[in-house]
Design an enzyme around this catalytic site. Sequence first.
Site, PDB file in Angstrom:
ATOM      1  N   GLY A   6      41.936  49.643  39.933  1.00  0.00           N
ATOM      2  CA  GLY A   6      41.427  50.480  38.843  1.00  0.00           C
ATOM      3  C   GLY A   6      42.326  50.578  37.631  1.00  0.00           C
ATOM      4  O   GLY A   6      42.184  51.529  36.857  1.00  0.00           O
ATOM      5  N   SER A  18      53.451  48.167  36.100  1.00  0.00           N
ATOM      6  CA  SER A  18      52.174  48.218  36.819  1.00  0.00           C
ATOM      7  C   SER A  18      51.774  49.663  37.084  1.00  0.00           C
ATOM      8  O   SER A  18      52.616  50.565  37.072  1.00  0.00           O
ATOM      9  CB  SER A  18      52.330  47.478  38.146  1.00  0.00           C
ATOM     10  OG  SER A  18      51.190  47.657  38.957  1.00  0.00           O
ATOM     11  N   THR A  39      41.570  44.509  40.649  1.00  0.00           N
ATOM     12  CA  THR A  39      42.759  44.597  41.490  1.00  0.00           C
ATOM     13  C   THR A  39      42.156  44.890  42.839  1.00  0.00           C
ATOM     14  O   THR A  39      40.960  45.178  42.940  1.00  0.00           O
ATOM     15  CB  THR A  39      43.700  45.746  41.006  1.00  0.00           C
ATOM     16  OG1 THR A  39      44.372  45.325  39.822  1.00  0.00           O
ATOM     17  CG2 THR A  39      44.763  46.136  42.029  1.00  0.00           C
TER      18      THR A  39
HETATM   19  N1  GLY Z   1      47.445  44.866  36.524  1.00  0.00           N
HETATM   20  C1  GLY Z   1      47.212  46.221  36.763  1.00  0.00           C
HETATM   21  C2  GLY Z   1      48.421  46.920  37.189  1.00  0.00           C
HETATM   22  O1  GLY Z   1      49.307  46.310  37.763  1.00  0.00           O
HETATM   23  O2  GLY Z   1      48.539  48.096  36.948  1.00  0.00           O
END
Ligand code: GLY
Length: 572
Positions: free
Chosen positions: A475, A454, A383
């Site tokens: 992370g 998320s 991310t």
């Molecule tokens: N894909 C990681 C999050 O959105 O937490």
Amino acid sequence: MFKNSNIYIAIIAIFTIAIYSCRTDKPSEQLPIYEITKTMVDDSAMVVSAHPIASQAGHDIMRDGGNAVDAAISVQFTLAVCYPIAGNIGGGGFLVYRDADGTTNTLDYREMAPAAAFDNMYLDEKGDPIAEKSQNGGLAVGVPGTVAGMYAAFEKYSKLKDWKKLIAPAIDAAENGFKLTHRQAMLMNKNKAKFDKYNTDPIVFTSREWRGGDLLVQPKLATTLKLISENGPKGFYEGIVADQIVNQMKKSGGIITHADLKNYTAKWRKPITFDYRGHNIISMPPPSSGGIALAQIFGMVENYDLKSMVYHSKEHLHLVAEAERRAFADRATHLGDSDFYNVPISGLVDKAYLEERMSDFDLEKTEGSENTEAGDAKESLETTHFSIVDVEGNAVSMTTTLNGGYGSKLVVAEAGFLLNNEMDDFSAKPGTPNMFGLIGAEANKIEPGKRMLSSMTPTIVEKDGKLLLVCGTPGGSTIITSVFQAVSNVIDFDMTATEAVQSPRFHHQWLPDVLILEEVGFDSTLITDLNEMGHHAKFRGKLGKVEAIKALANGDLEGAADIRADDDVKGF
Ligand code: GLY
């Protein structure tokens, strides 16, 4: 002996920087490909991102009169070219905005489940989740939100009003190429087998064995970006690119249709705001769990005198870990897309509720989580986050993702961009961990058109009505706890942005019942001490890559780019 002392914190930060400098992923004889700045103070504007070319794009847009939102749009598109592990046009993200007058807003451009998605779609005939299907290839892909999100931000807040100018740096980097850092070359090579497994057409990422300094040229992506530049969101969600996405879906077992693409909408949402020791903290509401979990952790530690604790003592880690444990337990049960599920937001962040939540907290020991059977994070926790402040004092905190490193590993072959594997952020089966070891329930079950929960936590802090801090991190599940520590380091331990970002970090997420400490910067006796209190503490590589900007009392800005990777700050 060093109780709450800035000298102690400075020593730790310098020590940590020194150790990290010696243990990057590249051999010491490799010369850096870019001049990278990890910390700077300047008086007008600043951008901190995961890649120097993206930071430069944001910097140049603001130099040319653009505001923080203009810069953010440019950084997002440039990262899609220069940071393909997480930067994207095939993914989604969240934007938290605070203008110079203190008005706040958030933009949700999170991916959506396709219309043909259903709750059991990743279960085998025995009802067990097939992680392979939710994490890789066509079926793992949620309907991308980035292009719609960037256009919504542009329409509402752009000062330059020149969409093409904002995408131009990305087109340039795709068309003419950019130099890979050593880390990028290593990671692309490392993922070759996975790229080969999920792509039947040739893709640029596997076109050779990469070395740091090699030029990555992406002509197909340049063509796609030109279509977006000419036509706005229609250049992505309709026409040639939409056809290319749907063709790729058909080839790769995906279910995204033309209608899914056309129906995608980004949404402006009311931020989560809460007070912590006289500071106003502004963060992301559902479908992020970040803002609520952050409010919960701060609310739970607020009744304890953190300032009087020795920084990173066992008492400090124990208190924070116990608050994190409780917040993540609530996350698992109560959080999901609030457009589909009635998330009890005000109840979860209510100060009395949070005080009650800590009523069984014992300063000496932990009772642990009930069930220690849950899985551990298996994927790289990719991310990416960037923080921006412009010359007028407007601030953007933005986190964007493909989910895992290189997302689903699937490239839209004709269009040259990677697709997300965000469907794994749904709860494929209640009580079963996803890629980050996170548990979910009814609130986060798969439904058509729903957004998956998320952990992304783009955050802005103000004090006395003035901007204080802009920060966030990648992370996975560790995003929430890393952002907590960055903010707490500034508020509770009076750290500079640099000290707050570079300090070692730790993490607890209820299940698995493990207290993770970064392996650089903590003494192993701390592990022993914590385990004597009943924790299951252990070391793990690195947690997060925090990008922060702190507004200083004299009006200057201090930018801090994480030393854990190639992250870079640029300002003027
Ligand atoms: N894909 C990681 C999050 O959105 O937490």
